[in-house]
Design an enzyme around this catalytic site. Structure first.
Site, PDB file in Angstrom:
ATOM      1  CB  CYS A  26     101.605  56.028 -56.692  1.00  0.00           C
ATOM      2  SG  CYS A  26     101.594  56.240 -58.589  1.00  0.00           S
ATOM      3  CG  HIS A  29      97.049  53.462 -56.990  1.00  0.00           C
ATOM      4  ND1 HIS A  29      97.085  54.844 -56.056  1.00  0.00           N
ATOM      5  CD2 HIS A  29      97.656  53.881 -58.090  1.00  0.00           C
ATOM      6  CE1 HIS A  29      97.681  55.809 -56.636  1.00  0.00           C
ATOM      7  NE2 HIS A  29      97.839  55.675 -57.683  1.00  0.00           N
ATOM      8  CD  GLU A  84      95.351  52.985 -53.394  1.00  0.00           C
ATOM      9  OE1 GLU A  84      96.253  52.206 -53.336  1.00  0.00           O
ATOM     10  OE2 GLU A  84      95.505  54.146 -53.793  1.00  0.00           O
TER      11      GLU A  84
HETATM   12  N1  GLN Z   1     102.799  61.952 -59.802  1.00  0.00           N
HETATM   13  C1  GLN Z   1     103.409  60.803 -59.749  1.00  0.00           C
HETATM   14  C2  GLN Z   1     103.266  60.345 -61.218  1.00  0.00           C
HETATM   15  O1  GLN Z   1     102.596  60.822 -61.924  1.00  0.00           O
HETATM   16  C3  GLN Z   1     102.558  59.908 -59.034  1.00  0.00           C
HETATM   17  C4  GLN Z   1     101.132  59.532 -59.255  1.00  0.00           C
HETATM   18  C5  GLN Z   1     100.613  59.127 -58.252  1.00  0.00           C
HETATM   19  O2  GLN Z   1     100.763  59.059 -57.126  1.00  0.00           O
HETATM   20  N2  GLN Z   1      99.123  58.398 -58.719  1.00  0.00           N
HETATM   21  O3  GLN Z   1     103.995  59.548 -61.657  1.00  0.00           O
END
Ligand code: GLN
Length: 546
Positions: free
Chosen positions: A384, A510, A512
């Protein structure tokens, strides 16, 4: 298997953090392994509608389900233990309960009535508890009540449990009370008094505990179990010891040894048999007998609190067992990582994971980490925000776009390689408004992703607002970083890779969240394998040099 769904309530006494979630998940595992379709639900007594707006320092990781619910991290344990997806129905907070009662009131559904905690809030709690049961998908629903019995905010939940137990009748609903047996080292004694008081507090609300699960650092002797049984109105076999374990994955077997599943099934008038834990135990044996070790750096800004990256740490345990190696995770604070100390902090690592996150703090450290591992061919997984940092680093240092940034960090940047999604631009509310839940992603041929997943379309869970800016896609791809996973409907970039590099993968989603004991996530498995290969290769290089 059964005609009516049976309900198990898990309450906690004496103190918080006793591990109700692990006990609930372990019991569910034992029931599932005897053929009962089992699910778990968590009721959280705080007023936030969901934990999505909570700082990880407050509440640990926010776990995301397929249907896009932002939930308590205990749901992660449920999925990892049971390998069954959870959903919004598996996590309910006081905020959500009040929100729906107030919405009903505004719609005029309580015409003329004064809306009160009892019966309206308790009715809503009872309704939420039974949604999963009434779906027909489960024989047994385990409901974990967050917080500690005796807390003001827990009262409506305890009252709802009292009513449900009464309405559902004997053999259909039971209460397990998890409590602490402290050990006073000066006296060399285990103390039962806090448990007696906690059971008494529960009884003051009209709820009798059927089973006591006692957290303890030392074995509970027989006479102490008898004493607890006598004082707390439970049968001696219903006093279950939950001794500290070296890994949470030992707890199902510990509960089996204590007979928790047997007592539960007997009280629910259900047949019990020997649970089939073959696969589970094979995992445990691989986890406990690794034939090697790799060290992976976890670069994040919430590293002081282990719970902030819970699912990532667990995914490494699953992937480590699959590769039969121990994954030693070294937490590295991104805020203190600089160009000057990057080598010192990273050079011994066999792999680096740059973690998800929000906001500006620590991002330059994350970018430095990517720069270092890209330059030194160290296996890299960016998740992310970690993937976004990889794109920014590449744009700055390979494309020469010195100002490249995410508009999350610098709204005015002349090169917004990571930008707000169009659909996000009009959104002002922070809660529950990100791109959430499972979305399709199509994989490109000749990529690590395709090789790892062994399929063309995958579904992974998301939690973000910002995206790879497709205006820069051509330029970035021409320079050597490839988009190897795309959302088939929107064309949004889900995965980036650098084919020239040893193993360099950034994912916007994600992975995970979907790693479980019986289904270790293939991306983590491949990453750990790459780290192992890297370690072997660098050892042979240094031997050759000697
Ligand atoms: N802050 C980033 C976004 O909102 C990444 C979010 C995250 O890592 N879950 O896109």
């Amino acid at each position: 298997m059964t005609t009516t769904t049976k309900y198990i309530f898990v309450t906690g006494g004496v103190t918080s953090s006793l591990g109700k979630g692990i006990i609930a998940a372990s019991l569910a595992k034992l029931l599932q392994a005897q053929g009962y379709r089992t699910t778990i639900q968590k009721l959280d007594p705080y007023i936030n509608v969901d934990p999505g707006t909570l700082n990880p320092y407050e509440h640990g990781e926010c776990y995301v389900t397929d249907d896009g619910a932002e939930t308590d991290l205990d749901l992660g344990h449920y999925e990892r233990f049971l390998n069954v997806p959870t959903s919004q129905s598996n996590n309910v907070t006081t905020g959500r309960i009040y929100q729906s009662v107030i919405e009903k009131e505004r719609r005029g559904e309580f015409l003329g009535k004064t809306v009160q905690v009892i019966p309206h809030i308790t009715d809503e709690i009872k309704h939420r508890v039974q949604i999963l049961g009434k779906s027909g998908d489960y024989d047994i629903v385990i409901t974990e009540i967050g917080g500690t019995v005796g807390d003001i905010e827990s009262l409506p939940y305890v009252e709802a449990v009292r009513q449900l137990k009464w309405e559902l009748g004997e053999n259909n609903a039971i209460v397990i009370h998890l409590t602490l047996i402290p050990y006073l080292s000066a006296a060399g004694e285990l103390k039962t008094k806090p448990t007696q008081h906690s059971v008494k507090t529960l009884m003051e609300s009209g709820v009798m505990a059927d089973i006591l699960v006692c957290r303890t650092e030392h074995e509970l002797p027989e006479d102490l179990r008898d004493k607890l049984a006598k004082f707390c109105n439970v049968r001696p076999e219903a006093v279950i010891q939950s001794i500290d374990a070296s890994t949470i994955y030992d707890v199902p077997n510990l509960m089996l040894d204590e007979g928790l599943d047997k007592v539960v099934l007997k009280k629910l008038a259900l047949d019990s048999s020997q649970p089939d834990l073959t696969q589970w135990n094979q995992f445990l044996s691989r986890h406990k007998n690794p034939s090697g070790e790799v060290t992976i750096g976890l670069i994040g800004k919430y590293v002081e609190l282990q719970d902030s990256y819970k699912s990532i740490l667990e995914a490494f345990i699953h992937a480590g067992a699959e590769n039969e190696v121990k994954v030693k995770v070294e937490s590295i604070h991104s805020e203190y990582l600089t160009a000057r100390n990057a080598s010192k902090k990273l050079k011994h690592l066999h792999g680096v994971l740059v973690a998800p996150g929000f906001g500006e703090r620590g991002i330059e450290g994350k970018i430095e980490a990517v720069k270092y591992v890209r330059g030194h061919n160290i296996p890299f997984l960016g998740i992310c925000l970690g993937m976004q940092m990889a794109v920014i680093e590449y744009s700055r240092n390979v494309l020469g776009l010195k100002e490249a940034n995410s508009t999350e960090m610098d709204e005015q940047t002349s090169h917004p390689v990571i930008d707000l999604m169009e659909s996000q631009k009009t959104i002002t509310d922070k809660g529950g408004t990100m791109r959430l839940g499972a979305w399709d992603c199509e994989l490109v041929d000749d990529s690590i992703a395709k090789d790892v997943y062994q399929t063309t379309t995958i579904k992974e869970r998301h939690r973000h607002r910002y995206e790879f800016n497709n205006d820069y896609k051509q330029q970035i791809e021409d320079a050597g970083m490839k988009a190897t996973g795309l959302n088939p409907e929107t064309g949004l970039v889900e995965i980036v890779e650098i084919p020239e590099h040893n193993w360099f993968v950034g994912v916007q989603y994600h992975p995970e969240y979907k790693s479980t004991v019986s289904n270790p996530h293939p991306l983590f498995v491949s990453f750990v394998k790459a780290a192992l290969n890297f370690k072997t290769d660098s050892n042979s290089v240094s031997m050759a040099q000697n």
